[in-house]
Enzyme design. Structure first.
Site, mmCIF file in Angstrom:
data_model
loop_
_atom_site.group_PDB
_atom_site.id
_atom_site.type_symbol
_atom_site.label_atom_id
_atom_site.label_comp_id
_atom_site.label_asym_id
_atom_site.label_seq_id
_atom_site.Cartn_x
_atom_site.Cartn_y
_atom_site.Cartn_z
ATOM 1 N N HIS A 55 0.829 -1.221 0.000
ATOM 2 C CA HIS A 55 0.000 0.000 0.000
ATOM 3 C C HIS A 55 0.861 1.268 0.000
ATOM 4 O O HIS A 55 0.433 2.297 0.541
ATOM 5 C CB HIS A 55 -0.954 0.043 1.207
ATOM 6 C CG HIS A 55 -1.748 -1.211 1.399
ATOM 7 N ND1 HIS A 55 -2.986 -1.401 0.848
ATOM 8 C CD2 HIS A 55 -1.443 -2.368 2.044
ATOM 9 C CE1 HIS A 55 -3.439 -2.614 1.172
ATOM 10 N NE2 HIS A 55 -2.506 -3.225 1.897
ATOM 11 N N LYS A 66 16.657 21.257 -12.610
ATOM 12 C CA LYS A 66 15.929 19.999 -12.787
ATOM 13 C C LYS A 66 16.753 18.860 -13.360
ATOM 14 O O LYS A 66 17.576 19.056 -14.257
ATOM 15 C CB LYS A 66 14.732 20.218 -13.729
ATOM 16 C CG LYS A 66 13.595 21.029 -13.157
ATOM 17 C CD LYS A 66 12.833 20.334 -12.022
ATOM 18 C CE LYS A 66 11.924 19.225 -12.496
ATOM 19 N NZ LYS A 66 10.785 19.700 -13.267
#
Ligand code: ARG
Length: 470
Positions: free
Chosen positions: A158, A285
Protein backbone atom coordinates in the site's frame (compact mmCIF):
# COMPACT_ATOMS: atom_id res chain seq x y z
CA UNK A 1 -2.45 2.66 -60.32
CA UNK A 2 -3.64 3.07 -63.90
CA UNK A 3 -2.10 0.52 -66.23
CA UNK A 4 -1.23 -2.05 -63.53
CA UNK A 5 -3.71 -4.88 -63.30
CA UNK A 6 -4.47 -6.27 -59.88
CA UNK A 7 -3.68 -9.97 -59.47
CA UNK A 8 -7.39 -10.59 -59.41
CA UNK A 9 -8.09 -8.52 -62.52
CA UNK A 10 -8.15 -9.89 -66.04
CA UNK A 11 -9.11 -6.55 -67.47
CA UNK A 12 -8.91 -3.10 -65.91
CA UNK A 13 -11.80 -2.73 -63.50
CA UNK A 14 -11.52 0.97 -63.18
CA UNK A 15 -11.44 0.73 -59.41
CA UNK A 16 -12.44 4.04 -57.90
CA UNK A 17 -9.12 5.73 -57.04
CA UNK A 18 -10.39 6.61 -53.59
CA UNK A 19 -11.12 2.96 -52.93
CA UNK A 20 -7.91 1.83 -54.57
CA UNK A 21 -5.81 3.94 -52.22
CA UNK A 22 -7.92 2.92 -49.27
CA UNK A 23 -7.53 -0.80 -49.89
CA UNK A 24 -3.80 -0.72 -50.50
CA UNK A 25 -1.67 -2.12 -47.70
CA UNK A 26 1.67 -1.67 -49.39
CA UNK A 27 2.85 1.19 -47.26
CA UNK A 28 2.53 -1.06 -44.23
CA UNK A 29 3.27 -4.53 -45.55
CA UNK A 30 6.32 -3.66 -47.62
CA UNK A 31 8.14 -4.50 -44.40
CA UNK A 32 7.29 -8.10 -45.20
CA UNK A 33 9.16 -8.06 -48.50
CA UNK A 34 12.04 -10.26 -47.37
CA UNK A 35 9.98 -12.81 -45.48
CA UNK A 36 7.51 -13.03 -48.34
CA UNK A 37 10.37 -13.70 -50.75
CA UNK A 38 11.65 -16.46 -48.47
CA UNK A 39 8.19 -18.01 -48.34
CA UNK A 40 7.71 -17.66 -52.09
CA UNK A 41 11.04 -19.35 -52.74
CA UNK A 42 10.12 -22.35 -50.59
CA UNK A 43 6.72 -22.57 -52.27
CA UNK A 44 8.17 -22.35 -55.80
CA UNK A 45 10.79 -25.01 -55.02
CA UNK A 46 8.09 -27.34 -53.71
CA UNK A 47 5.88 -26.79 -56.77
CA UNK A 48 8.76 -28.19 -58.84
CA UNK A 49 9.72 -31.07 -56.58
CA UNK A 50 6.09 -32.12 -56.14
CA UNK A 51 5.61 -32.11 -59.90
CA UNK A 52 2.96 -29.38 -59.91
CA UNK A 53 5.02 -27.33 -62.39
CA UNK A 54 7.99 -28.33 -64.56
CA UNK A 55 11.35 -28.37 -62.80
CA UNK A 56 12.65 -25.77 -65.25
CA UNK A 57 9.93 -23.31 -64.23
CA UNK A 58 10.54 -23.99 -60.60
CA UNK A 59 14.29 -23.44 -61.08
CA UNK A 60 13.70 -20.18 -62.90
CA UNK A 61 11.27 -19.00 -60.20
CA UNK A 62 13.53 -19.86 -57.30
CA UNK A 63 16.56 -18.23 -58.86
CA UNK A 64 14.64 -15.06 -59.71
CA UNK A 65 13.18 -15.00 -56.19
CA UNK A 66 16.66 -15.48 -54.71
CA UNK A 67 18.01 -12.60 -56.69
CA UNK A 68 15.03 -10.47 -55.66
CA UNK A 69 15.79 -11.40 -52.05
CA UNK A 70 19.41 -10.39 -52.51
CA UNK A 71 18.24 -7.10 -54.03
CA UNK A 72 15.79 -6.57 -51.19
CA UNK A 73 18.54 -7.16 -48.63
CA UNK A 74 20.81 -4.78 -50.49
CA UNK A 75 18.04 -2.21 -50.48
CA UNK A 76 17.79 -2.08 -54.25
CA UNK A 77 14.36 -3.66 -54.59
CA UNK A 78 11.56 -1.47 -53.40
CA UNK A 79 7.94 -2.32 -53.92
CA UNK A 80 6.25 -0.49 -56.73
CA UNK A 81 3.89 2.04 -55.16
CA UNK A 82 1.14 0.99 -57.53
CA UNK A 83 0.97 -2.58 -56.22
CA UNK A 84 -1.98 -3.49 -54.03
CA UNK A 85 0.21 -5.17 -51.45
CA UNK A 86 3.65 -6.69 -51.10
CA UNK A 87 2.42 -10.10 -52.27
CA UNK A 88 1.03 -8.67 -55.48
CA UNK A 89 4.23 -6.74 -56.03
CA UNK A 90 6.34 -9.89 -55.81
CA UNK A 91 4.29 -11.77 -58.40
CA UNK A 92 4.24 -8.73 -60.68
CA UNK A 93 7.99 -8.30 -60.36
CA UNK A 94 8.60 -12.02 -60.97
CA UNK A 95 6.53 -11.81 -64.11
CA UNK A 96 8.37 -8.69 -65.18
CA UNK A 97 11.67 -10.53 -64.75
CA UNK A 98 10.65 -13.96 -66.09
CA UNK A 99 7.73 -13.36 -68.39
CA UNK A 100 5.08 -16.10 -68.40
CA UNK A 101 7.01 -18.37 -66.02
CA UNK A 102 6.50 -15.77 -63.29
CA UNK A 103 2.76 -16.37 -63.54
CA UNK A 104 3.21 -19.97 -62.39
CA UNK A 105 4.23 -19.12 -58.84
CA UNK A 106 0.76 -18.72 -57.39
CA UNK A 107 -0.46 -22.29 -57.97
CA UNK A 108 -1.75 -23.74 -54.72
CA UNK A 109 -1.46 -20.59 -52.69
CA UNK A 110 -3.31 -17.40 -51.98
CA UNK A 111 -2.32 -14.04 -50.63
CA UNK A 112 -4.23 -15.15 -47.55
CA UNK A 113 -1.65 -17.91 -47.07
CA UNK A 114 1.18 -15.52 -47.79
CA UNK A 115 0.12 -12.93 -45.30
CA UNK A 116 -0.49 -15.57 -42.63
CA UNK A 117 2.96 -16.99 -43.31
CA UNK A 118 4.72 -13.64 -43.46
CA UNK A 119 3.32 -12.55 -40.15
CA UNK A 120 4.55 -15.77 -38.54
CA UNK A 121 8.00 -15.39 -40.06
CA UNK A 122 8.13 -11.76 -38.96
CA UNK A 123 6.98 -12.70 -35.48
CA UNK A 124 9.58 -15.45 -35.25
CA UNK A 125 12.27 -12.74 -35.23
CA UNK A 126 10.18 -10.43 -33.08
CA UNK A 127 9.66 -13.15 -30.46
CA UNK A 128 13.39 -13.84 -30.35
CA UNK A 129 14.28 -10.14 -30.10
CA UNK A 130 11.81 -9.64 -27.27
CA UNK A 131 13.29 -12.59 -25.40
CA UNK A 132 16.85 -11.35 -25.90
CA UNK A 133 15.83 -7.86 -24.81
CA UNK A 134 14.24 -9.25 -21.66
CA UNK A 135 17.40 -11.21 -20.89
CA UNK A 136 19.44 -8.02 -21.24
CA UNK A 137 17.17 -6.25 -18.78
CA UNK A 138 17.42 -9.19 -16.39
CA UNK A 139 21.21 -9.16 -16.73
CA UNK A 140 21.35 -5.47 -15.83
CA UNK A 141 19.05 -6.06 -12.85
CA UNK A 142 21.23 -8.95 -11.66
CA UNK A 143 24.36 -6.80 -11.94
CA UNK A 144 22.78 -4.08 -9.84
CA UNK A 145 21.32 -6.59 -7.39
CA UNK A 146 24.72 -8.28 -6.88
CA UNK A 147 26.08 -5.02 -5.53
CA UNK A 148 23.12 -4.54 -3.16
CA UNK A 149 22.47 -7.88 -1.50
CA UNK A 150 22.98 -6.16 1.85
CA UNK A 151 21.52 -2.77 1.02
CA UNK A 152 18.62 -2.64 3.45
CA UNK A 153 15.40 -0.87 2.68
CA UNK A 154 11.74 -1.25 3.53
CA UNK A 155 9.52 -3.52 1.51
CA UNK A 156 6.24 -1.72 0.88
CA UNK A 157 2.60 -2.66 0.76
CA UNK A 158 0.00 0.00 0.00
CA UNK A 159 3.03 2.29 -0.52
CA UNK A 160 3.61 2.16 3.26
CA UNK A 161 6.71 0.71 4.92
CA UNK A 162 5.91 -2.92 5.64
CA UNK A 163 8.89 -5.16 6.41
CA UNK A 164 12.68 -4.95 6.22
CA UNK A 165 14.07 -6.08 2.90
CA UNK A 166 16.94 -5.32 0.54
CA UNK A 167 17.33 -3.53 -2.73
CA UNK A 168 18.61 -6.76 -4.29
CA UNK A 169 15.46 -8.58 -3.25
CA UNK A 170 13.32 -5.85 -4.76
CA UNK A 171 15.24 -6.01 -8.03
CA UNK A 172 14.93 -9.78 -8.13
CA UNK A 173 11.19 -9.43 -7.67
CA UNK A 174 11.18 -7.67 -11.04
CA UNK A 175 13.40 -10.42 -12.46
CA UNK A 176 10.78 -12.95 -11.41
CA UNK A 177 8.15 -11.05 -13.39
CA UNK A 178 10.50 -10.74 -16.36
CA UNK A 179 11.21 -14.46 -16.31
CA UNK A 180 7.49 -15.06 -16.72
CA UNK A 181 7.44 -12.51 -19.53
CA UNK A 182 10.24 -14.41 -21.20
CA UNK A 183 8.20 -17.57 -20.88
CA UNK A 184 5.14 -15.94 -22.42
CA UNK A 185 7.10 -14.97 -25.55
CA UNK A 186 8.69 -18.43 -25.70
CA UNK A 187 5.34 -20.21 -25.36
CA UNK A 188 3.71 -18.03 -27.99
CA UNK A 189 6.64 -18.60 -30.36
CA UNK A 190 6.29 -22.35 -29.93
CA UNK A 191 2.56 -22.21 -30.74
CA UNK A 192 3.25 -20.05 -33.80
CA UNK A 193 5.75 -22.59 -35.10
CA UNK A 194 3.48 -23.98 -37.84
CA UNK A 195 3.51 -23.15 -41.51
CA UNK A 196 0.25 -21.97 -43.11
CA UNK A 197 1.48 -22.17 -46.72
CA UNK A 198 -0.60 -24.48 -48.85
CA UNK A 199 -3.87 -23.48 -47.23
CA UNK A 200 -4.72 -22.10 -50.65
CA UNK A 201 -7.01 -19.37 -49.34
CA UNK A 202 -9.38 -21.39 -47.20
CA UNK A 203 -10.08 -25.04 -47.99
CA UNK A 204 -6.76 -26.33 -49.22
CA UNK A 205 -5.83 -27.35 -52.72
CA UNK A 206 -6.44 -30.33 -54.94
CA UNK A 207 -2.91 -30.02 -56.27
CA UNK A 208 -0.36 -32.46 -54.82
CA UNK A 209 1.36 -29.85 -52.65
CA UNK A 210 3.96 -31.05 -50.19
CA UNK A 211 3.19 -28.87 -47.20
CA UNK A 212 5.63 -30.75 -44.96
CA UNK A 213 8.50 -29.94 -47.33
CA UNK A 214 7.62 -26.23 -47.35
CA UNK A 215 7.26 -26.15 -43.57
CA UNK A 216 10.60 -27.86 -43.25
CA UNK A 217 12.35 -25.57 -45.74
CA UNK A 218 11.14 -22.53 -43.80
CA UNK A 219 12.26 -23.94 -40.47
CA UNK A 220 8.80 -24.61 -39.05
CA UNK A 221 8.06 -27.62 -36.90
CA UNK A 222 5.09 -28.65 -39.06
CA UNK A 223 2.34 -27.35 -41.35
CA UNK A 224 -0.81 -25.91 -39.77
CA UNK A 225 -3.55 -28.47 -39.24
CA UNK A 226 -6.57 -26.80 -40.80
CA UNK A 227 -6.47 -24.64 -43.91
CA UNK A 228 -9.55 -22.65 -42.92
CA UNK A 229 -8.19 -21.85 -39.48
CA UNK A 230 -4.72 -21.05 -40.85
CA UNK A 231 -5.65 -18.13 -43.02
CA UNK A 232 -8.14 -16.58 -40.60
CA UNK A 233 -6.00 -17.04 -37.50
CA UNK A 234 -4.05 -14.18 -35.96
CA UNK A 235 -3.58 -15.67 -32.50
CA UNK A 236 0.19 -15.30 -32.80
CA UNK A 237 -0.27 -11.54 -33.24
CA UNK A 238 -2.56 -11.36 -30.24
CA UNK A 239 -0.20 -13.44 -28.13
CA UNK A 240 2.76 -11.32 -29.14
CA UNK A 241 0.94 -8.10 -28.29
CA UNK A 242 -0.42 -9.63 -25.11
CA UNK A 243 3.02 -10.79 -23.95
CA UNK A 244 4.35 -7.34 -24.84
CA UNK A 245 1.53 -5.62 -22.96
CA UNK A 246 2.23 -7.69 -19.85
CA UNK A 247 5.95 -7.03 -20.16
CA UNK A 248 5.38 -3.31 -20.48
CA UNK A 249 2.95 -3.35 -17.58
CA UNK A 250 5.82 -4.72 -15.47
CA UNK A 251 8.36 -2.26 -16.82
CA UNK A 252 5.90 0.58 -16.33
CA UNK A 253 5.37 -0.35 -12.70
CA UNK A 254 9.09 -0.46 -12.14
CA UNK A 255 9.46 2.87 -13.94
CA UNK A 256 6.93 4.33 -11.58
CA UNK A 257 9.08 3.20 -8.66
CA UNK A 258 12.20 4.58 -10.28
CA UNK A 259 10.45 7.91 -10.77
CA UNK A 260 9.38 8.00 -7.13
CA UNK A 261 12.63 6.70 -5.71
CA UNK A 262 14.79 9.10 -7.67
CA UNK A 263 12.79 12.14 -6.56
CA UNK A 264 13.69 14.18 -3.50
CA UNK A 265 10.71 12.86 -1.54
CA UNK A 266 12.13 9.32 -1.45
CA UNK A 267 15.74 10.13 -2.33
CA UNK A 268 16.56 6.41 -2.63
CA UNK A 269 18.59 6.79 -5.80
CA UNK A 270 19.83 9.07 -8.50
CA UNK A 271 19.66 8.49 -12.23
CA UNK A 272 23.01 9.14 -13.87
CA UNK A 273 23.13 12.04 -16.29
CA UNK A 274 23.28 9.73 -19.32
CA UNK A 275 19.75 8.68 -18.56
CA UNK A 276 18.10 11.77 -17.18
CA UNK A 277 17.18 15.03 -18.77
CA UNK A 278 17.05 18.67 -17.84
CA UNK A 279 14.47 21.39 -18.15
CA UNK A 280 14.63 24.15 -20.72
CA UNK A 281 13.64 26.71 -18.10
CA UNK A 282 14.41 25.32 -14.64
CA UNK A 283 18.17 25.01 -14.33
CA UNK A 284 18.06 22.76 -11.27
CA UNK A 285 15.93 20.00 -12.79
CA UNK A 286 16.92 16.39 -13.50
CA UNK A 287 13.95 14.59 -14.92
CA UNK A 288 13.28 10.84 -15.22
CA UNK A 289 12.06 11.10 -18.82
CA UNK A 290 13.19 7.62 -19.85
CA UNK A 291 11.09 6.00 -17.15
CA UNK A 292 8.16 8.28 -17.94
CA UNK A 293 8.27 7.57 -21.65
CA UNK A 294 8.36 3.81 -21.05
CA UNK A 295 5.31 4.26 -18.82
CA UNK A 296 3.68 6.17 -21.66
CA UNK A 297 4.61 3.60 -24.33
CA UNK A 298 2.82 1.00 -22.24
CA UNK A 299 -0.52 2.57 -23.09
CA UNK A 300 0.39 2.47 -26.74
CA UNK A 301 1.07 -1.28 -26.62
CA UNK A 302 -2.19 -1.89 -24.76
CA UNK A 303 -3.85 0.01 -27.61
CA UNK A 304 -2.36 -2.36 -30.19
CA UNK A 305 -3.46 -5.39 -28.21
CA UNK A 306 -6.99 -4.07 -27.94
CA UNK A 307 -6.97 -3.23 -31.67
CA UNK A 308 -5.92 -6.79 -32.54
CA UNK A 309 -8.57 -8.33 -30.35
CA UNK A 310 -11.31 -5.98 -31.44
CA UNK A 311 -10.66 -6.24 -35.13
CA UNK A 312 -11.19 -10.00 -34.94
CA UNK A 313 -14.14 -10.27 -32.62
CA UNK A 314 -16.81 -10.32 -35.28
CA UNK A 315 -14.98 -12.13 -38.07
CA UNK A 316 -16.48 -15.24 -39.58
CA UNK A 317 -14.07 -17.81 -40.99
CA UNK A 318 -11.95 -17.73 -43.17
CA UNK A 319 -9.93 -14.68 -44.20
CA UNK A 320 -11.66 -11.29 -44.07
CA UNK A 321 -10.07 -8.07 -45.20
CA UNK A 322 -10.33 -6.66 -41.69
CA UNK A 323 -7.29 -8.80 -40.96
CA UNK A 324 -5.17 -6.46 -43.05
CA UNK A 325 -5.17 -4.21 -39.98
CA UNK A 326 -3.15 -6.79 -38.01
CA UNK A 327 0.21 -5.70 -39.33
CA UNK A 328 0.15 -2.06 -38.33
CA UNK A 329 -0.55 -3.14 -34.76
CA UNK A 330 2.13 -5.84 -34.72
CA UNK A 331 4.75 -3.57 -36.27
CA UNK A 332 3.97 -0.85 -33.79
CA UNK A 333 4.40 -3.23 -30.87
CA UNK A 334 7.66 -4.46 -32.39
CA UNK A 335 9.00 -0.94 -32.90
CA UNK A 336 7.96 0.02 -29.41
CA UNK A 337 9.71 -2.96 -27.83
CA UNK A 338 12.79 -2.30 -29.93
CA UNK A 339 12.99 1.13 -28.34
CA UNK A 340 11.82 0.32 -24.84
CA UNK A 341 13.93 -2.72 -24.00
CA UNK A 342 17.39 -1.21 -24.66
CA UNK A 343 16.31 2.08 -23.05
CA UNK A 344 15.14 0.27 -19.95
CA UNK A 345 18.42 -1.67 -19.74
CA UNK A 346 20.30 1.63 -20.01
CA UNK A 347 18.09 3.09 -17.30
CA UNK A 348 18.81 0.22 -14.92
CA UNK A 349 22.52 0.64 -15.62
CA UNK A 350 22.19 4.33 -14.81
CA UNK A 351 20.58 3.86 -11.39
CA UNK A 352 22.77 5.07 -8.53
CA UNK A 353 21.26 3.76 -5.30
CA UNK A 354 21.76 5.64 -2.05
CA UNK A 355 21.98 2.93 0.63
CA UNK A 356 22.06 5.42 3.52
CA UNK A 357 18.72 6.93 2.50
CA UNK A 358 17.21 3.48 2.16
CA UNK A 359 18.53 2.43 5.57
CA UNK A 360 17.17 5.65 7.09
CA UNK A 361 13.71 4.70 5.88
CA UNK A 362 13.92 1.67 8.15
CA UNK A 363 14.59 3.76 11.21
CA UNK A 364 11.02 4.97 11.46
CA UNK A 365 7.76 3.34 10.51
CA UNK A 366 8.15 0.09 12.49
CA UNK A 367 8.87 -2.17 9.54
CA UNK A 368 10.33 -4.58 12.10
CA UNK A 369 7.00 -5.04 13.91
CA UNK A 370 6.22 -8.37 12.20
CA UNK A 371 9.55 -9.65 13.46
CA UNK A 372 8.60 -8.86 17.04
CA UNK A 373 5.26 -10.63 16.64
CA UNK A 374 7.10 -13.61 15.09
CA UNK A 375 9.55 -13.64 18.02
CA UNK A 376 6.59 -14.16 20.31
CA UNK A 377 5.34 -16.95 18.03
CA UNK A 378 8.75 -18.58 18.20
CA UNK A 379 8.41 -18.50 21.99
CA UNK A 380 5.10 -20.33 21.85
CA UNK A 381 2.62 -17.41 21.87
CA UNK A 382 -0.32 -17.79 19.45
CA UNK A 383 0.17 -15.39 16.56
CA UNK A 384 -2.93 -13.28 17.22
CA UNK A 385 -1.82 -12.65 20.81
CA UNK A 386 1.70 -11.83 19.66
CA UNK A 387 0.24 -9.49 17.06
CA UNK A 388 -1.90 -7.70 19.68
CA UNK A 389 1.01 -7.32 22.11
CA UNK A 390 3.25 -5.99 19.35
CA UNK A 391 0.58 -3.56 18.26
CA UNK A 392 0.54 -2.08 21.76
CA UNK A 393 4.34 -2.01 21.80
CA UNK A 394 4.25 -0.09 18.52
CA UNK A 395 1.90 2.52 19.95
CA UNK A 396 4.05 2.91 23.06
CA UNK A 397 7.18 3.34 20.94
CA UNK A 398 5.33 5.71 18.65
CA UNK A 399 4.19 7.84 21.60
CA UNK A 400 7.76 7.92 22.93
CA UNK A 401 9.16 8.71 19.51
CA UNK A 402 11.50 5.70 19.57
CA UNK A 403 11.80 2.46 17.68
CA UNK A 404 10.77 -0.96 19.03
CA UNK A 405 14.41 -1.76 19.75
CA UNK A 406 14.59 1.19 22.15
CA UNK A 407 11.71 0.08 24.38
CA UNK A 408 12.61 -0.84 27.98
CA UNK A 409 11.25 -3.66 30.12
CA UNK A 410 8.61 -1.38 31.65
CA UNK A 411 7.32 -0.52 28.21
CA UNK A 412 7.13 -4.20 27.30
CA UNK A 413 5.29 -4.93 30.54
CA UNK A 414 2.81 -2.18 29.71
CA UNK A 415 2.28 -3.81 26.35
CA UNK A 416 0.87 -6.90 28.16
CA UNK A 417 2.40 -9.65 30.19
CA UNK A 418 2.99 -11.67 27.06
CA UNK A 419 6.58 -10.47 26.65
CA UNK A 420 7.57 -11.39 30.20
CA UNK A 421 5.74 -14.70 29.93
CA UNK A 422 7.62 -15.47 26.76
CA UNK A 423 10.89 -14.57 28.50
CA UNK A 424 11.61 -11.65 26.19
CA UNK A 425 13.80 -8.89 27.63
CA UNK A 426 14.01 -5.43 26.15
CA UNK A 427 17.80 -5.79 26.05
CA UNK A 428 17.45 -8.72 23.61
CA UNK A 429 15.55 -6.69 21.09
CA UNK A 430 18.23 -4.31 19.83
CA UNK A 431 20.16 -7.03 17.98
CA UNK A 432 17.09 -9.01 17.06
CA UNK A 433 15.31 -6.13 15.38
CA UNK A 434 18.24 -4.78 13.36
CA UNK A 435 17.35 -4.76 9.68
CA UNK A 436 20.20 -7.12 8.85
CA UNK A 437 18.96 -9.60 11.43
CA UNK A 438 15.35 -9.30 10.29
CA UNK A 439 16.36 -9.91 6.69
CA UNK A 440 18.79 -12.75 7.47
CA UNK A 441 16.02 -14.59 9.32
CA UNK A 442 13.86 -14.52 6.20
CA UNK A 443 15.86 -17.34 4.71
CA UNK A 444 12.99 -19.47 3.55
CA UNK A 445 12.62 -20.18 -0.14
CA UNK A 446 11.63 -16.95 -1.85
CA UNK A 447 12.87 -14.78 1.00
CA UNK A 448 15.26 -11.80 0.99
CA UNK A 449 18.03 -13.29 3.16
CA UNK A 450 21.39 -12.68 1.47
CA UNK A 451 22.02 -16.41 1.23
CA UNK A 452 18.77 -16.94 -0.70
CA UNK A 453 19.28 -13.87 -2.87
CA UNK A 454 22.78 -15.02 -3.82
CA UNK A 455 21.43 -18.43 -4.82
CA UNK A 456 18.69 -16.78 -6.84
CA UNK A 457 21.22 -14.53 -8.55
CA UNK A 458 23.20 -17.59 -9.55
CA UNK A 459 20.12 -19.32 -10.90
CA UNK A 460 19.09 -16.23 -12.87
CA UNK A 461 22.53 -15.81 -14.38
CA UNK A 462 22.49 -19.43 -15.51
CA UNK A 463 19.02 -18.88 -17.01
CA UNK A 464 20.25 -15.81 -18.90
CA UNK A 465 23.36 -17.55 -20.22
CA UNK A 466 21.39 -20.58 -21.28
CA UNK A 467 18.82 -18.60 -23.24
CA UNK A 468 20.68 -15.67 -24.80
CA UNK A 469 20.57 -16.30 -28.53
CA UNK A 470 23.32 -13.88 -29.45
N1 ARG B 1 -3.15 -7.22 -48.17
C1 ARG B 1 -3.86 -8.29 -47.59
C2 ARG B 1 -3.65 -8.33 -46.09
O1 ARG B 1 -2.75 -7.73 -45.63
C3 ARG B 1 -3.40 -9.58 -48.17
C4 ARG B 1 -4.45 -10.59 -48.36
C5 ARG B 1 -5.45 -10.16 -49.33
N2 ARG B 1 -6.37 -11.19 -49.63
C6 ARG B 1 -7.49 -10.91 -50.27
N3 ARG B 1 -8.24 -11.91 -50.52
N4 ARG B 1 -7.83 -9.71 -50.57
O2 ARG B 1 -4.38 -8.96 -45.35
Amino acid sequence: MPGVLRLWETSPSGLDPRVDAFLSSLSVDSRLLEVDLEGSTAHAAMLGSAGVIPASWSGALTSALSSMLADARAGTLSPDVGAEDVHSFIEQELTRRLGDTGKAVHAGRSRNDQVALDVRLYLRTAFREARDGILDVMGALCDLASAHVETYMPAYTHMRRAQPSTLAFHLLAWCAALERDYGRFADAAARADECPLGSAAVAGSGLPLNREAVANALGFKQPTRNAMDSTGDRDACVEYASAAATLLMHLSRFCEEIILWSGAEFGFMDIADECSTGSSIMPQKRNPDVAELIRGKTGRVYGSLVALLTLQKGLPLGYDRDLQEDKAAVFDVHDTLAGVLPAFTALVEALRPKPAAMAAALETGFAEATDLAELLVAKGVPFRDGYAATKIAVSIASAKGTSLADLDDDDLAKATGVFAKAGIKAADLAEYLKPAACVARRSITGGPAPVRVKEELQRLRAFINLHLSR
